[in-house]
Design an enzyme around this catalytic site. Structure first.
Site, PDB file in Angstrom:
ATOM      1  N   TYR A   1       3.594  16.029  -2.851  1.00  0.00           N
ATOM      2  CA  TYR A   1       4.227  15.204  -1.865  1.00  0.00           C
ATOM      3  C   TYR A   1       5.412  14.570  -2.334  1.00  0.00           C
ATOM      4  O   TYR A   1       5.479  13.994  -3.267  1.00  0.00           O
ATOM      5  CB  TYR A   1       3.054  14.325  -1.379  1.00  0.00           C
ATOM      6  CG  TYR A   1       3.770  13.312  -0.436  1.00  0.00           C
ATOM      7  CD1 TYR A   1       4.198  13.648   0.705  1.00  0.00           C
ATOM      8  CD2 TYR A   1       3.983  12.151  -0.810  1.00  0.00           C
ATOM      9  CE1 TYR A   1       4.934  12.643   1.526  1.00  0.00           C
ATOM     10  CE2 TYR A   1       4.873  11.246  -0.150  1.00  0.00           C
ATOM     11  CZ  TYR A   1       5.029  11.409   0.998  1.00  0.00           C
ATOM     12  OH  TYR A   1       5.892  10.679   1.769  1.00  0.00           O
TER      13      TYR A   1
ATOM     14  N   ASN B   1      18.113  -3.982  17.761  1.00  0.00           N
ATOM     15  CA  ASN B   1      18.228  -4.848  16.692  1.00  0.00           C
ATOM     16  C   ASN B   1      19.735  -5.124  16.349  1.00  0.00           C
ATOM     17  O   ASN B   1      20.136  -5.986  15.549  1.00  0.00           O
ATOM     18  CB  ASN B   1      17.612  -4.205  15.494  1.00  0.00           C
ATOM     19  CG  ASN B   1      16.125  -4.125  15.767  1.00  0.00           C
ATOM     20  OD1 ASN B   1      15.549  -4.855  16.249  1.00  0.00           O
ATOM     21  ND2 ASN B   1      15.554  -2.974  15.172  1.00  0.00           N
TER      22      ASN B   1
ATOM     23  N   ASP C   1      17.628   4.519   2.581  1.00  0.00           N
ATOM     24  CA  ASP C   1      16.462   4.364   1.692  1.00  0.00           C
ATOM     25  C   ASP C   1      16.770   3.569   0.537  1.00  0.00           C
ATOM     26  O   ASP C   1      16.132   2.551   0.047  1.00  0.00           O
ATOM     27  CB  ASP C   1      15.645   5.461   1.610  1.00  0.00           C
ATOM     28  CG  ASP C   1      14.435   5.338   1.019  1.00  0.00           C
ATOM     29  OD1 ASP C   1      13.310   4.549   1.846  1.00  0.00           O
ATOM     30  OD2 ASP C   1      13.771   5.870  -0.019  1.00  0.00           O
TER      31      ASP C   1
ATOM     32  N   ASN D   1       2.210  10.033   8.045  1.00  0.00           N
ATOM     33  CA  ASN D   1       3.261  10.146   7.103  1.00  0.00           C
ATOM     34  C   ASN D   1       3.913  11.411   7.018  1.00  0.00           C
ATOM     35  O   ASN D   1       4.529  11.767   5.954  1.00  0.00           O
ATOM     36  CB  ASN D   1       2.818   9.665   5.610  1.00  0.00           C
ATOM     37  CG  ASN D   1       3.820   9.305   4.486  1.00  0.00           C
ATOM     38  OD1 ASN D   1       4.823   8.704   5.092  1.00  0.00           O
ATOM     39  ND2 ASN D   1       3.700   9.844   3.424  1.00  0.00           N
ATOM     40  N   SER D   2       3.882  12.158   7.995  1.00  0.00           N
ATOM     41  CA  SER D   2       4.986  13.392   8.011  1.00  0.00           C
ATOM     42  C   SER D   2       6.188  13.045   7.944  1.00  0.00           C
ATOM     43  O   SER D   2       6.648  11.925   8.392  1.00  0.00           O
ATOM     44  CB  SER D   2       4.339  14.256   9.271  1.00  0.00           C
ATOM     45  OG  SER D   2       4.442  13.642  10.362  1.00  0.00           O
TER      46      SER D   2
ATOM     47  N   ARG E   1       2.613   8.599  -1.225  1.00  0.00           N
ATOM     48  CA  ARG E   1       2.819   7.988  -2.410  1.00  0.00           C
ATOM     49  C   ARG E   1       1.232   7.498  -2.742  1.00  0.00           C
ATOM     50  O   ARG E   1       0.594   7.282  -2.003  1.00  0.00           O
ATOM     51  CB  ARG E   1       3.552   6.888  -2.760  1.00  0.00           C
ATOM     52  CG  ARG E   1       5.253   7.667  -2.613  1.00  0.00           C
ATOM     53  CD  ARG E   1       6.067   6.605  -2.701  1.00  0.00           C
ATOM     54  NE  ARG E   1       6.257   5.566  -1.608  1.00  0.00           N
ATOM     55  CZ  ARG E   1       5.707   4.386  -1.550  1.00  0.00           C
ATOM     56  NH1 ARG E   1       4.957   3.879  -2.508  1.00  0.00           N
ATOM     57  NH2 ARG E   1       5.556   3.864  -0.528  1.00  0.00           N
TER      58      ARG E   1
ATOM     59  N   CYS F   1       8.882   0.755   7.504  1.00  0.00           N
ATOM     60  CA  CYS F   1       9.006  -0.598   8.362  1.00  0.00           C
ATOM     61  C   CYS F   1      10.404  -0.488   8.911  1.00  0.00           C
ATOM     62  O   CYS F   1      11.076  -1.504   9.297  1.00  0.00           O
ATOM     63  CB  CYS F   1       8.891  -1.644   7.347  1.00  0.00           C
ATOM     64  SG  CYS F   1       7.464  -1.874   6.862  1.00  0.00           S
TER      65      CYS F   1
END
Ligand code: GTP
Ligand code: SPV
Ligand code: MN
Length: 592
Positions: free
Chosen positions: A199, A502, A279, A371-372, A71, A252
């Protein structure tokens, strides 16, 4: 053949045709025949590569231009009537000027090309949460990705009927010229124009552009919320499921958390984690007074590097079929794909993300772009929630905010109440990642992980959060937490094992929501007693002393943090919600 008689749709498409002058127009209908023929066409031109169909059925590889891999926040604009409407954290362009500039770039750009018309729904078709968009694009790659990421086809248009409440999305690849790349949003017009990129987040306009930037503006007007959040369900041994929404900045850990596999001890007891979304969450109050969330997407556009059998089994499993890989390594021997962190066995006869010959044993350069990504259908995910298609969404027990902070932010803490929770989200900060162009590893404020995605003035967005809370019965409002999986020791190693472990922190969070565990009151909120975080089975990775060290509140560091927050808030001048300035006062007082 047009798939609708909706006049607002047909008129808009006519206007866009006059602007970009395509040779032909193709409506995307989600049929297998059409998808197959588009795949074949993309392979014949080299735009995509068909991968080994025995090992990776219906999977394809695509490489973007080398200058077009993430981005571009500095070229992303909110074109609201005034600069103040966009606020100090957004780039702003006057709408008239933006239209003039972008129409100038788009003009005639589909000449010799096909205009694909993609009618799509964000959210299950017909859900009260859902919204329709229509994207025009000259890229088959975009069409094939949108077919995975959203619900596409005639039933979307049937659901829309003759309404003109839909988002107008125009994408033009043009020459992928960075200097003329613009991602512009016109919230007042329900419109998005993206030029000179190919992209992901810049061109799959249903995702960040619509489902966050435009939708956050719509939510503010209409009384709901669009958030950069994963949605997961934690099932306990009694079979009860608690749903949690988590906002972490790009790259993240949302996809990883959303699909986590419980540590062995938990798994044996009967704990399970179900993924609703990785997301984006659209959130509204339900008839019972609780907040409910849906995932408006239909697939995952996940970060490839670091994804492996161990770190994220479910994400990896999701990529085994019907997936488009972008900017990863192409292993020529097996005609499959590879990326850093997949395994210790990089291919030697391969092509890197830039399209150059690559030998993983000899090269010093990374084979896959950091960032693939993989684009995978949500239904592929072994832990997809049974509520994934539920048009009413899932009830939210807790919100968690989190960032990548080597120092300061403890493993987990709980806010004192809703408004304090909004403050905790608003002052989030995180190290930048490869998901956006620019330097990596710089700590910046990223409120609610929405810094690049809020479609209006961030101060008004915070006020909206406060108003939502004011409309909830405090007994029914989700509790708000902050987490940090990324604390590092002085040697630069992560202190907390992360990933599946986590769940140990989610366990504490859920116990707090059920009132089953005590906590320590500190200047920043409630922290766990170290003994209440279950580290059974990972004592060789973290002992109680090192756990204590990431459950500390260093007053001096927090005073410095508070000064930074104060400076950040000043940028919003008198638009800053009073509730937030008073939370900052409380923090300062607690730190005295
Ligand atoms: P976007 O798709 O850009 O919004 O990213 P995301 O938030 O979904 O991030 P994702 O889950 O893809 O994780 C990004 C990177 O963080 C990957 O390289 C992961 O390996 C790493 N990561 C995820 N969870 C953890 C964790 O608990 N600990 C550590 N140390 N790294 C993690
Ligand atoms: C992110 O950057 O937060 C993503 C990937 O999820 S993109 O679609 O490029 O925005
Ligand atoms: Mn994201």
């Amino acid at each position: 053949m047009a798939l609708t008689t909706n006049k607002s749709v047909l008129d808009w498409i006519e206007d866009q045709k006059k602007l970009v002058t395509p040779d032909r127009v193709v409506w995307i209908d989600d049929s297998d025949e059409q998808r197959e023929s588009l795949r074949a066409e993309a392979c014949s031109t080299g735009e995509m590569t068909k991968l080994n169909q025995d090992l990776l059925p219906d999977c394809y590889l695509h490489r973007t231009a080398v200058n077009d891999v993430a981005r571009v926040e500095h070229r992303t604009f909110i074109c609201a009537p005034t600069k103040d409407d966009a606020g100090p954290t957004n780039n702003w362009m006057d709408p008239d000027e933006a239209y003039k500039l972008l129409y100038g770039i788009a003009k005639g750009s589909y000449k010799g090309r096909t205009m694909y018309v993609i009618p799509y729904s964000m959210g299950p078709v017909g859900s009260p949460f859902s919204k329709v968009g229509i994207e025009l694009t000259d890229s088959i790659y975009v069409v094939l990705n949108m077919l995975i990421m959203t619900r596409v086809g005639k039933d979307v248009l049937d659901f829309l009927g003759d309404s003109d409440d839909w988002v107008r999305c125009l994408h033009c690849k043009c020459d992928i010229d960075e200097e003329k790349r613009y991602i512009c949003h016109f919230p007042q017009d329900n419109a998005i124009i993206s030029v000179n990129s190919g992209y992901g987040g810049n061109v799959l306009l249903g995702k960040k552009c619509f489902a966050l930037r435009i939708a956050s503006y719509q939510g503010h007007k209409e009384g709901w919320q669009a958030e950069h959040m994963l949605i997961l369900g934690v099932e306990n041994p009694q079979g009860e499921i608690h749903y949690i929404c988590g906002a972490f900045p790009s790259a993240c850990g949302k996809t990883n958390l959303a699909m986590l596999i419980p540590p062995e001890g938990y798994y044996k007891k009967g704990y399970r984690v179900w993924c609703v979304g990785d997301d984006i969450a659209w959130i509204r109050k339900g008839a019972d007074g609780r907040l409910y969330a849906i995932n408006p997407e239909n697939g995952f556009f996940g970060v490839a590097p670091g994804t492996n059998e161990k770190s994220n089994y479910n994400a990896l499993a999701s990529t085994k079929q019907g997936t488009i890989f972008t900017n990863v390594v192409h292993d020529l021997d097996s005609n499959t794909v590879w990326w850093e962190g997949l395994d210790d066995n990089p291919p030697v006869n391969a092509v890197d993300w830039k399209g150059n010959p690559w030998n993983g044993k000899e090269s010093n350069e990374k084979g896959a772009n950091p960032n693939s990504r993989f684009t995978s259908p949500a239904v592929n995910c072994p832990c997809i929630s049974s509520e994934f298609e539920n048009p009413q969404g899932v009830p939210i027990t807790a919100f968690i905010f989190g960032g990548r902070r080597a120092k300061l932010a403890p493993l987990v803490y709980e806010s004192r109440d809703w408004n304090h929770g909004v403050f905790v989200g608003a002052v989030m900060a995180s190290e930048t990642t490869a998901a956006a162009s620019g330097a990596v590893g710089i700590v910046r404020r990223d409120p609610m992980a929405m810094l690049p995605f809020c479609g209006y003035n961030m101060a008004d967005y915070w006020q909206h959060w406060i108003d939502i809370g004011a409309g909830l019965d405090p007994e029914k409002a989700p509790k708000v937490f902050n987490v940090n999986w990324f604390r590092k020791d002085d040697d630069g190693n992560f202190c907390w094992p992360g990933f599946g472990d986590n769940l140990r922190v989610l366990d504490w969070i859920i116990s707090r929501c059920s009132g089953d565990v005590e906590a320590v009151e500190t200047p920043i909120g409630y922290l766990p007693y170290a003994e209440d975080i279950n580290i059974e089975g990972i004592e060789d990775e973290i002992n109680i002393e090192s756990l204590r060290s990431i459950l500390d509140v260093d007053k001096q560091l927090w005073r410095e943090e508070a000064a930074g927050i104060s400076e950040f808030f000043e940028g919003f001048s008198d638009r800053l919600p009073k509730a937030l300035s008073s939370e900052l006062e409380k923090l300062n007082k607690n730190l005295e």
